[in-house]
Design a protein around this motif. Structure first.
Motif, short mmCIF file in Angstrom:
data_model
loop_
_atom_site.label_atom_id
_atom_site.label_comp_id
_atom_site.label_asym_id
_atom_site.label_seq_id
_atom_site.Cartn_x
_atom_site.Cartn_y
_atom_site.Cartn_z
N THR A 230 39.54 29.68 45.24
CA THR A 230 39.61 29.92 43.80
C THR A 230 39.92 28.65 43.03
O THR A 230 40.07 28.71 41.83
N ASP A 231 40.03 27.52 43.71
CA ASP A 231 40.33 26.24 43.05
C ASP A 231 39.05 25.71 42.41
O ASP A 231 38.08 25.40 43.09
N GLN A 232 39.06 25.58 41.08
CA GLN A 232 37.87 25.18 40.34
C GLN A 232 37.33 23.83 40.81
O GLN A 232 36.13 23.65 40.97
N ALA B 106 58.50 23.95 38.92
CA ALA B 106 57.47 24.02 37.89
C ALA B 106 56.14 24.45 38.49
O ALA B 106 55.43 25.30 37.93
N THR B 107 55.78 23.87 39.63
CA THR B 107 54.53 24.24 40.29
C THR B 107 54.55 25.71 40.67
O THR B 107 53.56 26.42 40.45
N ASN B 108 55.64 26.17 41.24
CA ASN B 108 55.73 27.59 41.63
C ASN B 108 55.66 28.51 40.42
O ASN B 108 55.04 29.58 40.48
N GLY C 181 47.94 34.70 40.63
CA GLY C 181 47.62 36.11 40.88
C GLY C 181 46.42 36.59 40.06
O GLY C 181 45.46 37.14 40.63
N PRO C 182 46.44 36.39 38.74
CA PRO C 182 45.27 36.80 37.96
C PRO C 182 43.97 36.09 38.37
O PRO C 182 42.92 36.72 38.41
N LEU C 183 44.07 34.81 38.70
CA LEU C 183 42.88 34.09 39.12
C LEU C 183 42.33 34.66 40.42
O LEU C 183 41.12 34.86 40.56
N LEU C 184 43.21 34.94 41.37
CA LEU C 184 42.77 35.53 42.63
C LEU C 184 42.18 36.92 42.38
O LEU C 184 41.18 37.29 43.00
#
Length: 184
Positions: A1-3, A153-155, A163-166
């Motif tokens: 899912t990584d653009q 911050a990353t988390n 979650g929404p992207l997945l």
């Protein structure tokens, strides 16, 4: 899912080439992540065995690495490390900005024009979008200290968006009934 990764895979000439690219990324990424974790363990061990070198005035725990680089490494190495960090950051940020601009142009602007967009107008708009996303990235960078340590911050960001992207990604993969409006 990584653009950024998907964009790289879509430029492959064939499916086997894209698969080879995916495996290559995995083979490279896992050892690099292991080195990062090992680096933290080495810093911990170093300052456990040399507590007198541990700075007492650090405000955030993730500033220990820069302190170690500046105060413990031989002259010249900190400059090379900083140059490497800047190069990696510029590469990653430029890829991200390019991916955002490309997705905006192809998925939103071009679709709204029903494929009849003027190439010169698209070029001008893509330049403006690139500048906009660059300015947005800088603004977000100034807000990062308010989010805590880099790991926190990353988390937080990945927890908010991951979650929404997945979910959207899986919806597109697993069903043919989903449309753009419903997914949005």
């Amino acid at each position: 899912t990584d653009q950024i990764s998907v964009q790289r895979y879509l430029t492959a000439k064939s499916l086997p080439e894209a698969q080879k690219s995916l495996w290559f990324k995995l083979i490279i990424t896992v050892p690099i992540v292991m080195v990062f974790y090992l680096m933290g363990a080495v810093l911990y061990a170093f300052y456990q065995s040399h507590p007198e070198l541990l700075p007492t005035d650090l405000k955030q725990p993730d500033r220990i690495m820069p302190h170690f680089v500046v105060h413990e490494l031989p002259h010249g190495v900190p400059g090379m490390l900083i140059a490497a960090i800047f190069a990696a950051t510029m590469s990653t940020v430029s890829s991200g900005i390019n991916a955002l601009t490309t997705a905006s142009m192809m998925d939103f602007y071009r679709r709204s024009m029903h494929g009849n967009a003027d190439p010169d107008r698209m070029l001008q708009l893509s330049r403006r979008l690139t500048a906009f996303y660059g300015a947005l990235a800088m603004a977000v960078a100034f807000l990062m200290p308010k989010l805590g340590t880099l790991v926190e911050a990353t988390n937080r960001i990945m927890g908010l968006l991951g979650g929404p992207l997945l979910g959207v990604f899986l919806l597109g993969m697993l069903t043919k009934r989903a449309n753009a409006q419903g997914t949005l």
